[in-house]
Design a protein around this motif. Sequence first.
Motif, PDB file in Angstrom:
ATOM      1  N   GLY A   9       0.819  -1.212   0.000  1.00  0.00           N
ATOM      2  CA  GLY A   9       0.000   0.000   0.000  1.00  0.00           C
ATOM      3  C   GLY A   9       0.850   1.258   0.000  1.00  0.00           C
ATOM      4  N   GLY A  10       0.395   2.271   0.748  1.00  0.00           N
ATOM      5  CA  GLY A  10       1.093   3.557   0.764  1.00  0.00           C
ATOM      6  C   GLY A  10       2.579   3.387   1.038  1.00  0.00           C
ATOM      7  N   ILE A  38      -2.335  -4.427 -10.223  1.00  0.00           N
ATOM      8  CA  ILE A  38      -0.867  -4.478 -10.402  1.00  0.00           C
ATOM      9  C   ILE A  38      -0.532  -5.530 -11.458  1.00  0.00           C
ATOM     10  N   ARG A  39      -1.244  -6.667 -11.385  1.00  0.00           N
ATOM     11  CA  ARG A  39      -0.999  -7.731 -12.386  1.00  0.00           C
ATOM     12  C   ARG A  39      -1.278  -7.225 -13.787  1.00  0.00           C
ATOM     13  N   GLN A  40      -2.358  -6.465 -13.905  1.00  0.00           N
ATOM     14  CA  GLN A  40      -2.774  -6.037 -15.251  1.00  0.00           C
ATOM     15  C   GLN A  40      -1.970  -4.842 -15.778  1.00  0.00           C
ATOM     16  N   ASN A  41      -1.746  -3.845 -14.895  1.00  0.00           N
ATOM     17  CA  ASN A  41      -1.155  -2.579 -15.388  1.00  0.00           C
ATOM     18  C   ASN A  41       0.195  -2.242 -14.773  1.00  0.00           C
ATOM     19  N   GLY A  42       0.672  -3.051 -13.873  1.00  0.00           N
ATOM     20  CA  GLY A  42       1.899  -2.702 -13.148  1.00  0.00           C
ATOM     21  C   GLY A  42       1.578  -1.844 -11.935  1.00  0.00           C
ATOM     22  N   LEU A  43       2.608  -1.430 -11.218  1.00  0.00           N
ATOM     23  CA  LEU A  43       2.412  -0.594 -10.018  1.00  0.00           C
ATOM     24  C   LEU A  43       2.897   0.819 -10.336  1.00  0.00           C
ATOM     25  N   LEU A  44       1.994   1.774 -10.160  1.00  0.00           N
ATOM     26  CA  LEU A  44       2.317   3.173 -10.483  1.00  0.00           C
ATOM     27  C   LEU A  44       2.408   3.989  -9.197  1.00  0.00           C
ATOM     28  N   VAL A  45       3.474   4.775  -9.079  1.00  0.00           N
ATOM     29  CA  VAL A  45       3.594   5.721  -7.958  1.00  0.00           C
ATOM     30  C   VAL A  45       3.527   7.123  -8.539  1.00  0.00           C
ATOM     31  N   ALA A 129       1.691   8.694   2.069  1.00  0.00           N
ATOM     32  CA  ALA A 129       1.371   7.996   0.819  1.00  0.00           C
ATOM     33  C   ALA A 129       0.161   7.097   1.047  1.00  0.00           C
ATOM     34  N   THR A 130      -0.586   6.906  -0.024  1.00  0.00           N
ATOM     35  CA  THR A 130      -1.815   6.111   0.121  1.00  0.00           C
ATOM     36  C   THR A 130      -2.142   5.421  -1.202  1.00  0.00           C
ATOM     37  N   ILE A 131      -3.000   4.384  -1.137  1.00  0.00           N
ATOM     38  CA  ILE A 131      -3.488   3.769  -2.382  1.00  0.00           C
ATOM     39  C   ILE A 131      -4.596   4.677  -2.914  1.00  0.00           C
ATOM     40  N   ALA A 132      -4.306   5.392  -4.003  1.00  0.00           N
ATOM     41  CA  ALA A 132      -5.299   6.331  -4.548  1.00  0.00           C
ATOM     42  C   ALA A 132      -6.401   5.571  -5.279  1.00  0.00           C
ATOM     43  N   GLU A 133      -6.008   4.510  -5.958  1.00  0.00           N
ATOM     44  CA  GLU A 133      -6.932   3.587  -6.616  1.00  0.00           C
ATOM     45  C   GLU A 133      -6.143   2.291  -6.805  1.00  0.00           C
ATOM     46  N   PRO A 134      -6.806   1.172  -7.063  1.00  0.00           N
ATOM     47  CA  PRO A 134      -6.046  -0.076  -7.177  1.00  0.00           C
ATOM     48  C   PRO A 134      -4.890   0.056  -8.170  1.00  0.00           C
ATOM     49  N   GLY A 135      -3.714  -0.336  -7.735  1.00  0.00           N
ATOM     50  CA  GLY A 135      -2.533  -0.290  -8.604  1.00  0.00           C
ATOM     51  C   GLY A 135      -1.815   1.042  -8.603  1.00  0.00           C
TER      52      GLY A 135
END
Length: 310
Positions: A9-10, A38-45, A129-135
């Motif tokens: 998460g964050g 994350i599986r579909q689009n990767g992890l974005l920060v 920091a936080t999870i703004a939306e999945p991924g």
Amino acid sequence: MKIAVMGSGGVGGYFGAKLAAAGCQVTFIARGAHLAAIRQNGLLVRSPLGEVLIEQASVVEDPREIGSVDLVLFGVKLWDTETAAEAIRPLITGDTGVISFQNGVIKDDILVEMFGPQAVVGGVCYIAATIAEPGVIAHTGTMQKLVFGEYEGRLSERVKRFYEMCRQAGIDAEISDDIRRSIWEKFVFLVGFSAVTATTRCPIGIVRANPQARHLLAGVMQEVVDVGRAEGVPLAPGFVEDRMAFCDQLPESMTASMHHDLERGNRLEVQWLSGDVSRRGEKLGVPAPFNTAVYDILAVHAQGLAVAKS
Ligand SMILES: NC(=O)C1=CN([C@@H]2O[C@H](COP(=O)(O)OP(=O)(O)OC[C@H]3O[C@@H](n4cnc5c(N)ncnc54)[C@H](OP(=O)(O)O)[C@@H]3O)[C@@H](O)[C@H]2O)C=CC1
Ligand SMILES: CC(C)(CO)C(=O)C(=O)O
């Protein structure tokens, strides 16, 4: 260095992504919609320091798929500590280190009980920091600091290697020779900051400008210092004044993650923050009325909106 991130998460998502972008072998452990994204689009920060996208991030739901690692970065909310720790057991062999960057001072007691003292490296982090939306992880501001160290103060190989990796990844990192004190130092600030921003539902700028709210902030922090000292933690003289000065230079709009959780109707970590101070104070005969009141006030929200409304 093979790293697993339990709780992406964050905190885990931000620091794990920075390390992965710098070429470290990082596997994220995630669940639900976040895992799928994350599986579909990767992890974005998303960060004022620059966007980081880990395309084809290595991510699993079941830690047993990873095998043993050199380091586990542990970043779940405190209510998930025991179950998440149980899940990472297969990753821990030989010299594996587990560093929790969770808030609170009880986390490492739990991890030591489960994995033994040799596995646990102390850690604390400063970030919003936080999870703004999945991924997607959203980083607010530019603060992004990790402090860590072995409990006995020794400069171990695993700590040195992790420090080097953080530096390569552009993470503001510091090795502490008294990590217990470093964790308590953050605890003093965080308990005060989360108590006032959550109970008033206001950011720090409004709190610090109001004499009564300011008095509450200083009072909550003083109790944490009193309890810490009674437990033998060498918190410096004038530490509350030092933290008040720190609060005075924070961005006006800043609030604690517990305030965000309250606003979103999530569960709260108050039981391990003011609640923990209140319980420790009672045990040690150290008065902690401000923290007890904060714990009591937030109790109706502690299990989240769904429970508060039922
Ligand atoms: N966010 C911040 O800015 C800061 C937070 N901290 C501390 O760090 C800790 C983590 O906070 P934060 O990063 O905000 O928390 P988040 O809720 O953003 O992230 C935790 C993640 O871990 C997941 N998770 C929990 N258990 C498991 C499991 N068994 N397997 C897989 N995934 C799991 C959660 O999933 P799910 O959502 O499904 O529960 C969630 O995605 C807290 O103690 C917090 O106080 C410290 C400094 C700053
Ligand atoms: C105060 C802050 C943002 C510093 O890391 C924090 O830890 C929290 O709000 O949980």
